[in-house]
Design an enzyme around this catalytic site. Structure first.
Site, PDB file in Angstrom:
ATOM      1  N   ARG A  80       0.826  -1.211   0.000  1.00 46.99           N
ATOM      2  CA  ARG A  80       0.000   0.000   0.000  1.00 46.99           C
ATOM      3  C   ARG A  80       0.859   1.259   0.000  1.00 46.99           C
ATOM      4  O   ARG A  80       1.909   1.292   0.624  1.00 46.99           O
ATOM      5  CB  ARG A  80      -0.926  -0.003   1.223  1.00 46.99           C
ATOM      6  CG  ARG A  80      -1.910  -1.157   1.220  1.00 46.99           C
ATOM      7  CD  ARG A  80      -2.626  -1.344   2.554  1.00 46.99           C
ATOM      8  NE  ARG A  80      -3.632  -2.388   2.447  1.00 46.99           N
ATOM      9  CZ  ARG A  80      -3.383  -3.697   2.620  1.00 46.99           C
ATOM     10  NH1 ARG A  80      -2.156  -4.107   2.918  1.00 46.99           N
ATOM     11  NH2 ARG A  80      -4.347  -4.584   2.488  1.00 46.99           N
ATOM     12  N   HIS A 105      -0.903  -2.501  -4.447  1.00 50.06           N
ATOM     13  CA  HIS A 105      -0.336  -3.463  -5.392  1.00 50.06           C
ATOM     14  C   HIS A 105      -0.272  -2.938  -6.831  1.00 50.06           C
ATOM     15  O   HIS A 105      -0.613  -3.651  -7.784  1.00 50.06           O
ATOM     16  CB  HIS A 105      -1.123  -4.768  -5.341  1.00 50.06           C
ATOM     17  CG  HIS A 105      -0.862  -5.595  -4.120  1.00 50.06           C
ATOM     18  ND1 HIS A 105       0.290  -5.497  -3.369  1.00 50.06           N
ATOM     19  CD2 HIS A 105      -1.627  -6.560  -3.494  1.00 50.06           C
ATOM     20  CE1 HIS A 105       0.236  -6.354  -2.362  1.00 50.06           C
ATOM     21  NE2 HIS A 105      -0.907  -6.992  -2.405  1.00 50.06           N
ATOM     22  N   HIS A 179       3.063 -12.884  -5.588  1.00 50.80           N
ATOM     23  CA  HIS A 179       1.948 -13.013  -4.635  1.00 50.80           C
ATOM     24  C   HIS A 179       1.362 -14.430  -4.624  1.00 50.80           C
ATOM     25  O   HIS A 179       0.154 -14.608  -4.456  1.00 50.80           O
ATOM     26  CB  HIS A 179       0.863 -11.988  -4.979  1.00 50.80           C
ATOM     27  CG  HIS A 179       0.048 -11.529  -3.815  1.00 50.80           C
ATOM     28  ND1 HIS A 179      -0.883 -12.339  -3.190  1.00 50.80           N
ATOM     29  CD2 HIS A 179       0.005 -10.341  -3.160  1.00 50.80           C
ATOM     30  CE1 HIS A 179      -1.466 -11.663  -2.213  1.00 50.80           C
ATOM     31  NE2 HIS A 179      -0.939 -10.449  -2.170  1.00 50.80           N
ATOM     32  N   TYR A 181       0.122 -17.876  -3.259  1.00 52.18           N
ATOM     33  CA  TYR A 181      -0.409 -18.419  -2.002  1.00 52.18           C
ATOM     34  C   TYR A 181       0.024 -19.879  -1.908  1.00 52.18           C
ATOM     35  O   TYR A 181      -0.377 -20.705  -2.730  1.00 52.18           O
ATOM     36  CB  TYR A 181      -1.933 -18.382  -1.987  1.00 52.18           C
ATOM     37  CG  TYR A 181      -2.586 -17.030  -1.904  1.00 52.18           C
ATOM     38  CD1 TYR A 181      -3.348 -16.676  -0.787  1.00 52.18           C
ATOM     39  CD2 TYR A 181      -2.516 -16.116  -2.957  1.00 52.18           C
ATOM     40  CE1 TYR A 181      -3.998 -15.453  -0.712  1.00 52.18           C
ATOM     41  CE2 TYR A 181      -3.161 -14.897  -2.891  1.00 52.18           C
ATOM     42  CZ  TYR A 181      -3.898 -14.563  -1.769  1.00 52.18           C
ATOM     43  OH  TYR A 181      -4.548 -13.359  -1.700  1.00 52.18           O
ATOM     44  N   ASP A 252      -0.503 -10.108   8.266  1.00 52.24           N
ATOM     45  CA  ASP A 252      -0.499  -9.351   7.021  1.00 52.24           C
ATOM     46  C   ASP A 252       0.563  -8.274   7.194  1.00 52.24           C
ATOM     47  O   ASP A 252       0.322  -7.097   6.945  1.00 52.24           O
ATOM     48  CB  ASP A 252      -1.875  -8.743   6.736  1.00 52.24           C
ATOM     49  CG  ASP A 252      -2.010  -8.247   5.292  1.00 52.24           C
ATOM     50  OD1 ASP A 252      -1.013  -8.335   4.542  1.00 52.24           O
ATOM     51  OD2 ASP A 252      -3.096  -7.766   4.917  1.00 52.24           O
ATOM     52  N   GLU A 313       5.778 -12.733   0.559  1.00 48.66           N
ATOM     53  CA  GLU A 313       6.063 -11.739  -0.468  1.00 48.66           C
ATOM     54  C   GLU A 313       7.382 -11.024  -0.160  1.00 48.66           C
ATOM     55  O   GLU A 313       7.405 -10.031   0.570  1.00 48.66           O
ATOM     56  CB  GLU A 313       4.916 -10.738  -0.551  1.00 48.66           C
ATOM     57  CG  GLU A 313       3.554 -11.375  -0.806  1.00 48.66           C
ATOM     58  CD  GLU A 313       2.413 -10.435  -0.453  1.00 48.66           C
ATOM     59  OE1 GLU A 313       2.382  -9.300  -0.991  1.00 48.66           O
ATOM     60  OE2 GLU A 313       1.551 -10.813   0.365  1.00 48.66           O
TER      61      GLU A 313
END
Length: 348
Positions: A80, A105, A179, A181, A252, A313
């Site tokens: 961000r 992003h 990114h 997962y 996060d 990340e």
């Protein structure tokens, strides 16, 4: 080792390609030139069963319609940017606002939503794909025409290596990441709550209510963020720590790494026996435990849900342009920025 190239779909009247890299041990990585997305990553468990360990869709269309950055390269700037603006060399730049009043992003049409040029490549010890994209001056509000190259390599040591390169004709911001997962249970059989995560990091960034760094760098000692000896994801989720609760019950958060290319990030699943070791020259790693993953997306027969995957990340620190105490993500005109992250798969 071998490479398979096929036409997967069509986007804006251009071919969407799918590349599948296979090594001599049966590990297989599939990636598309749309967003450099890794769609499948198949590795063995301790019994030799080869299964997919990343979240994704079995077809192209959902990646365009509703994909929470599954497997994609993120740019120009990962994370961000507060207020969707920044000042550089005395000029204020306004970026696309795609999360409340902030920029996330790279914007709604960031690198994850463009069709890259792609070429299969091979060398004696690995097979790969080289993705290339030229981001025009002003794209999503950023200055400078930026030439970006991302290389994916797979070798016989079950290592997936990602190298990023970027060069701009004007001073700009660049902070790239992947990114993907991960879920080491294989084919999404279980969530990641009982995965164990170890990170060699003594510092984590405090976040505000909009999940943007406040500028405070916290000592992890005595907190759920102290992963130097390893913790299960469940321990963090159930800890009740205010920073854990703030982001929806999990991680996060940006961890500032203490060392590099030295087994600094290790994720393991005791049940399957799979282990993922991540080594990087990036400053930090943002760990995201899919706390806000939408429910009900069809991931190859597995419905998406909270805690189904974990993102590791590797990148510069988020919102660094507003925090001079963070390492800079400014890319001076004419200079190249390059970084490499290695994802090594093994068993215990």
């Amino acid at each position: 080792m071998r490479i398979r190239k096929e036409t997967w779909s069509c986007f804006n009247e251009k071919d969407v390609l799918l590349f599948t890299l296979t090594n001599d041990r049966g590990m297989e990585l599939s990636a598309t030139n749309y967003g450099c997305i890794v769609t499948d990553l198949r590795v063995p468990d301790r019994n030799g069963n080869i299964e997919n360990v990343v979240l994704g869709f079995g077809r192209f269309e959902p990646y365009v319609e509703n994909a929470p950055y599954f497997g994609a390269v993120i740019g120009r700037v990962a994370g961000r940017i507060r207020g969707a603006s920044f000042e550089l060399e005395g000029v204020t730049y306004r970026l696309a606002k795609n999360e409340h009043n902030n920029h996330l992003h790279g914007g709604p049409n960031g690198f994850h939503r463009v069709l890259w040029q792609a070429e299969p490549v091979q060398r004696d010890d690995a097979v790969g794909v080289v993705f290339s994209y030229t981001s025009p001056d002003g794209e999503e509000g950023y200055p400078g025409t930026v030439h970006v190259q991302v290389e994916y390599w797979l070798n016989n040591d079950n290592e997936w290596t990602v190298t990023y390169r970027a060069r701009s004709d004007k001073t700009t911001l660049v902070n790239l990441t992947n990114h993907t997962y991960f879920n080491l249970s294989g084919n999404g059989k279980r969530d990641i709550l009982d995965h164990t995560l170890t990170i060699q990091s003594s510092r984590v960034l405090e976040l505000n209510e909009e999940l943007i760094p406040t500028g405070r760098v916290l000592d992890v000692t005595g907190t759920p963020f102290d992963l130097r000896q390893g913790k299960t994801i469940r321990e963090a989720v159930e800890s009740g720590h205010p920073q854990i609760a703030l982001v929806g019950g999990g991680y996060d958060h940006p961890f500032w790494l203490d060392r590099h290319h030295d087994k600094e990030i290790v994720l393991s699943d005791p049940e399957s026996g799979r282990v993922l070791t991540v080594e990087t020259d990036e400053v930090g790693v943002v760990v995201y435990t899919s706390n806000q993953l939408p429910k009900g997306l069809d991931l190859g027969g597995v419905p998406s849900r909270k805690y189904l995957g974990i993102c590791l990340e590797t990148q510069g620190l988020p919102d660094a342009v507003h925090h001079p105490q963070f390492p800079s993500i400014v890319l001076p005109a004419g200079q190249e920025r390059a970084s490499t992250t290695v994802y090594r798969f093994g068993i215990i």
